[in-house]
Design an enzyme around this catalytic site. Structure first.
Site, PDB file in Angstrom:
ATOM      1  N   GLU A  42      -5.397  -4.211  -4.811  1.00 40.47           N
ATOM      2  CA  GLU A  42      -6.760  -4.523  -4.371  1.00 40.47           C
ATOM      3  C   GLU A  42      -7.295  -5.830  -4.946  1.00 40.47           C
ATOM      4  OE1 GLU A  42      -9.278  -0.795  -4.471  1.00 40.47           O
ATOM      5  OE2 GLU A  42      -7.399  -0.024  -5.287  1.00 40.47           O
ATOM      6  N   LYS A 154      -4.328  -5.469  -9.639  1.00 41.72           N
ATOM      7  CA  LYS A 154      -5.081  -4.294 -10.058  1.00 41.72           C
ATOM      8  C   LYS A 154      -4.152  -3.096 -10.242  1.00 41.72           C
ATOM      9  CE  LYS A 154      -9.162  -1.542  -8.801  1.00 41.72           C
ATOM     10  NZ  LYS A 154     -10.135  -1.222  -7.721  1.00 41.72           N
ATOM     11  N   GLN A 155      -3.088  -3.056  -9.444  1.00 39.34           N
ATOM     12  CA  GLN A 155      -2.155  -1.935  -9.452  1.00 39.34           C
ATOM     13  C   GLN A 155      -0.815  -2.408  -8.885  1.00 39.34           C
ATOM     14  OE1 GLN A 155      -5.169  -1.719  -6.887  1.00 39.34           O
ATOM     15  NE2 GLN A 155      -4.498   0.201  -5.973  1.00 39.34           N
TER      16      GLN A 155
END
Length: 324
Positions: A42, A154-155
């Site tokens: 994201e 973010k991930q």
């Protein structure tokens, strides 16, 4: 059969979606490209050829092509029924195969890794260690247009791909990509640590595997991202299970076969879990010395412990030495 009666509609319509969304781009060697998309990460948005997206779309297109042709041979009446309902033409199915065969799959020869997308590696790289602690989570302190300027995640994105399509990548490829993306992943998403734990365990980064497992397990208890006031992180709780079973338990499914490559964390003396697979219920128990497989329900089934094939039958425990 759910696939032939219902699932094929979903499969065919999603294949249609991908074939319609992408295009053959001359400057990419006429490869099939999917542009202006956002993958799992994201902190990166509206990019061309997100690797996760392209690999997943390729898998979808290939599977749709295979199932359509399989249905034509095995259940022609069911195929004609769904083809009529969807107004599905043979030329569409051929187009799915063409798109899959020509899918653009990003790769960097210079770094020997999979780029997250076409532009990711051309951004300024900033590691998590370079960012002051009071700036996390970034989404609460940085404007997104600022975040988008950096190689910062973010991930997991590429690493999530490598987990979900694990059989397509070697362990060396996994390690190289893990080593590249881990320093630039903030874990500002509660979905992040579980995947890092699972893959770290497979690579042999046992301390990191346990650290990320604890982050996942204690996400809400420790209010890791300072947002538990807004609700629990249910998906992270599921990630805790995945970190145990897919990570420490080393469970994978490759080509419709169940594989185990377990590693018990040094902090634990015992791990036991049950899994259901193809109508069977299997118990897996790890100690410091051994792993024990037991078929609790269902017909005999062959599984793999690393490269060793094991036949499980009810009433008989199969004991193997635990590999480090």
């Amino acid at each position: 059969d759910f696939l032939y009666d219902y699932g094929c509609e979903i499969l065919f319509e999603t294949a249609r979606f991908w074939e319609d969304l992408g295009a053959y781009i001359p400057l990419k060697g006429n490869k099939f490209c999917i542009n202006c998309v956002t993958g799992p990460d994201e902190y990166t948005a509206l990019v061309d050829n997100n690797a996760y997206t392209n690999y997943m779309a390729k898998m979808n297109l290939e599977y749709a092509y295979d199932i359509a042709n399989k249905m034509k041979k095995e259940v022609p009446q069911k195929y004609q029924k769904v083809a009529s309902k969807l107004n599905l033409k043979d030329e569409e199915i051929v187009a799915w195969k063409k798109a899959a065969d020509n899918m653009y799959l990003p790769y960097s020869k210079e770094l020997d890794i999979i780029p997250q997308d076409d532009s990711f590696l051309y951004k300024e790289r900033i590691t998590v260690d370079e960012i002051p602690e009071d700036q996390f989570p970034l989404l609460l302190h940085w404007h997104y247009l600022n975040i988008y300027r950096y190689q910062i995640c973010k991930q997991p994105d590429v690493l999530l791909l490598m987990f979900l399509q694990r059989e397509k990548f070697t362990k060396d490829e996994l390690k190289k990509n893990y080593d590249y993306y881990e320093p630039i992943t903030t874990h500002d998403s509660s979905l992040s640590p579980a995947i890092f734990s699972i893959l770290a365990n497979e690579i042999g980064y046992t301390d990191k595997a346990y650290k990320y497992f604890m982050m996942t397990a204690r996400m809400d208890l420790d209010d890791y991202n300072d947002n538990v006031k807004d609700g629990i992180h249910a998906a992270s709780m599921a990630g805790t299970w995945s970190a145990v079973v897919n990570g420490f338990g080393g469970m994978r499914v490759y080509t419709n076969e169940l594989h185990f490559e377990p590693r018990l964390p040094k902090e634990w003396n015992l791990l036991s879990f049950n899994v259901r697979y193809k109508g069977r219920k299997i118990n897996v128990k790890l100690t410091k010395e051994n792993v024990v497989f037991a078929l609790l329900e269902g017909e005999p089934i062959e599984i793999y412990y690393f490269d060793k094939k094991i036949l499980l039958e009810k009433g008989e425990n199969k004991v193997e030495s635990l590999k480090n």
